[in-house]
Design an enzyme around this catalytic site. Sequence first.
Site, PDB file in Angstrom:
ATOM      1  N   SER A 119       0.799  -1.216   0.000  1.00 36.88           N
ATOM      2  CA  SER A 119       0.000   0.000   0.000  1.00 36.88           C
ATOM      3  C   SER A 119       0.839   1.276   0.000  1.00 36.88           C
ATOM      4  CB  SER A 119      -0.946  -0.050   1.190  1.00 36.88           C
ATOM      5  OG  SER A 119      -1.927   0.922   1.049  1.00 36.88           O
ATOM      6  N   ASP A 284      -2.847   6.248  -3.324  1.00 44.17           N
ATOM      7  CA  ASP A 284      -1.661   5.658  -2.688  1.00 44.17           C
ATOM      8  C   ASP A 284      -1.011   4.590  -3.567  1.00 44.17           C
ATOM      9  OD1 ASP A 284      -3.628   3.730  -2.392  1.00 44.17           O
ATOM     10  OD2 ASP A 284      -2.878   3.036  -0.459  1.00 44.17           O
ATOM     11  N   ASP A 286      -1.198   1.366  -3.903  1.00 40.17           N
ATOM     12  CA  ASP A 286      -2.017   0.363  -4.581  1.00 40.17           C
ATOM     13  C   ASP A 286      -3.356   0.923  -5.059  1.00 40.17           C
ATOM     14  OD1 ASP A 286      -2.821   0.626  -1.912  1.00 40.17           O
ATOM     15  OD2 ASP A 286      -3.585  -1.414  -1.820  1.00 40.17           O
ATOM     16  N   ASP A 288      -5.949   2.385  -3.563  1.00 41.81           N
ATOM     17  CA  ASP A 288      -7.228   2.280  -2.856  1.00 41.81           C
ATOM     18  C   ASP A 288      -7.517   3.473  -1.951  1.00 41.81           C
ATOM     19  OD1 ASP A 288      -5.339   1.562  -1.008  1.00 41.81           O
ATOM     20  OD2 ASP A 288      -6.283  -0.338  -0.425  1.00 41.81           O
ATOM     21  N   ARG A 289      -6.510   4.292  -1.663  1.00 42.66           N
ATOM     22  CA  ARG A 289      -6.762   5.478  -0.833  1.00 42.66           C
ATOM     23  C   ARG A 289      -6.947   6.711  -1.707  1.00 42.66           C
ATOM     24  NH1 ARG A 289      -3.207   5.347   4.655  1.00 42.66           N
ATOM     25  NH2 ARG A 289      -3.482   3.125   5.084  1.00 42.66           N
ATOM     26  N   THR A 351     -10.989  -1.301  12.499  1.00 41.54           N
ATOM     27  CA  THR A 351     -10.144  -0.774  11.421  1.00 41.54           C
ATOM     28  C   THR A 351      -9.799  -1.871  10.415  1.00 41.54           C
ATOM     29  OG1 THR A 351      -9.227   0.907  12.856  1.00 41.54           O
ATOM     30  CG2 THR A 351      -7.879   0.250  10.975  1.00 41.54           C
ATOM     31  N   LYS A 383     -11.645  -0.505  -0.732  1.00 41.06           N
ATOM     32  CA  LYS A 383     -11.759   0.933  -0.851  1.00 41.06           C
ATOM     33  C   LYS A 383     -11.189   1.321  -2.213  1.00 41.06           C
ATOM     34  CE  LYS A 383      -7.605   1.782   1.995  1.00 41.06           C
ATOM     35  NZ  LYS A 383      -7.295   0.659   2.884  1.00 41.06           N
TER      36      LYS A 383
END
Length: 550
Positions: A119, A284, A286, A288-289, A351, A383
Site C-alpha cells: 500500500s 496511494d 495500490d 485504494d486510498r 479498522t 476501498k
Amino acid sequence: MTIEHVNQAKQIKTQAFTDQKPGTSGLRKKVKQFQQPGYLENFVQAVFNTIAPCAGKKLVIGGDGRFYNREAIQVIIKMAVANGFSHILVGQGGILSTPAASCVIRKNEACGGIILSASHNPGGPDEDFGIKFNAENGGPAPEKLTDAIFQQTLSMAQYSTVDADDIDLDNLATLQLAQCQIDIIDPVSDYADLMESMFDFSAMKALISTGDFRLCFDAMHAVNGPYAKEIIENRLGAPVGSVINGVPLTDFGGGHPDPNLVHAHELVDLVYGEKGLDFGAASDGDGDRNMVLGKAFYINPCDSLAILTANASLIPAYAKGIAGVARSMPTSRAVDRVAEAMNIPCFETPTGWKFFGNLLDAGKITLCGEESFGTGSDHIREKDGLWAVLFWLNLIAVKKQPVSEIVENHWLQYGRDYFTRHDYEAVDSANAHEMISQLKAKISALPGQEILGVKVTSADDFEYIDPVDNSRTTAQGVRIYLGNGGRIVFRLSGTGTQGATLRVYLDCFQQDSALLAQETQQALSELIQIAESVAGIKQFTGRTQPDVIT
Ligand code: VG1
Ligand code: CO
C-alpha cells in the site's frame, strides 16, 4: 501459445516461519524478509491449502508494481499451476490496483485473487513488500480465513511448484502452462468501464471542457497512473499532463506513496499556490486510498464520507438511494449524523476493509469509509481511490459549486466533527504495548473522572460483533468519550513493518456556526493535552511530537 519445458508438479521441502500472521491488510514485511528462501512460497502455499481444492478454479494475480512484484508473480504463477488452478488472470506488467483486482475477481467470477502490495509504505530493495488474499466476493479475506492461513503457515513443510520458463508479463496474451490457461489482461479497461457505468461522465466532461475548472491528479509514481490517465485524460478529456507522476515506479520515486498533506506536497503546492487549481487529488501505492483537495482547501476523509453519503442520490449509481453506511471505529462520527438524518443504519466496525465485506455482501450498506483516506461502496469490495475522486468530480459538476462551498454548507447543516490522527512511528514495541495495557487497566475507573477539567463520560476497549455472521473481534482500540463532545482513541497499527506505530485519533463535535472555521490542531488542542495526560505518550514513546499528523 503453449509454454515448453513444463514438468510435473514437484514438492519442495521448506521450514515453517512463525511470523506470517496477516495484519490489518495482509502480510507486510521488508523485501529482504520476503526474499528469504521459502518465505513467499510458504505463505502462498498456506493460502492454497486453505482454499483447497484449487483444481479447476480461477485465480487473479496482480500488484502495485513495487520492487519484487514481478519476481513474486513468477513464483506465484508456477505454484498456482502446480496446485491445479485451471485459469489464471494476471494484469499486464504484473499490475493491478487493489480496486481493479477486486473488480476483476468479481467480473470474472474467480475464486479469489492474490494482491501484492504494501500500500502506502515505501518500496525498494530495503523497503516494504506485502501479499494478501482476496476472496471470491473480491474483498480482503475475513478474519476466519486469515486465521486459517496463519495456522497453515505454522506447520508448512513443503510447497508445490513446476519447472517452467518465466511468463512474459508484458504482452497481452493467452498462454497455456500444463493444465492451466493464463491470460495476461489489460489491467485498466474493466475498471475504467465500471467507473463509466457509475458516474455521469458527460456532466464531468462538460465541467472539465470549459477550461475554467483546473485539476490535477497526483498518482505519486504508484499504480494508479495508468488508470487515472485513461479515465481522467482519455475518457473525461482533461488536458494531457493533468495526471502527474503517472508512471508506476518500483520505488515510487523514493517517496511515500501516501496521499496526505505531508507526503503529497507537490499536489498540495499546486492547489494552495497563487494560481491554485480548483481541484487536486491523489491516491496511494495500490490505488485504494484517496485525498481530495479544493482550491486551498483540504477535505478530511471523515467529512468526505459524510458528504458523499448526504449527496449520493445525485450520482447515477446511487440515484435510487442507499441502504446504509459504515465507518471504521476511529473515523469521526460525521457520517453518523447524516445517516440519522437520512434514517438509514450506520455501522461501526474495526479498522480494516475486511470488516465491511459482510455488510456489503448482505446489502446492509452501500457506502463505507475510514479516516485513513479510504472510501468505497458496494461496486467492489475494496476501498477505491479513483472512485472517490470521480464521485467528488461528479458532485462538483452537478452542484456547480467549488469544493470549499460544498463542505462548508455541509458543516452549517450538520455541524462539524473536527478530526485529527497523530502517528508515532517505529517506536519501541514493548513500550507501545505497555502504554496500551496501562490504558486498558484504567478503563473501568475513567468514567466520571475529570481530566484537565473535562469529564470522561465513558471508556472501553472496542469490540465488534459482526451482525451477519456473529463473529466477535476484540481489543480493537481504547476509546475515551468526553463530556465536551470529544473522543480519543488509542490503537497500535497492524500494517507497520518496523517496531510499533501508535495511532492517536482525536475528534470533537462543534455545532456553533461561529466556530466552524478553526484550524484543526487548534480546535483539538484541549483533547491533545488530555490524550497526553491520560496515556503518557511522551514518556512511553520517547517522542515530544507525532511523526505524522493527518
Ligand atoms: C491502516 C489504516 C486502516 C487501513 C489499513 C490498510 O491500518 O489505519 O484504516 O484499512 O491501513 O490500508 P493500520 O492497522 O496501520 O492502522 V492500505 O491503503 O495500507 O491497504
Ligand atoms: Co492502499
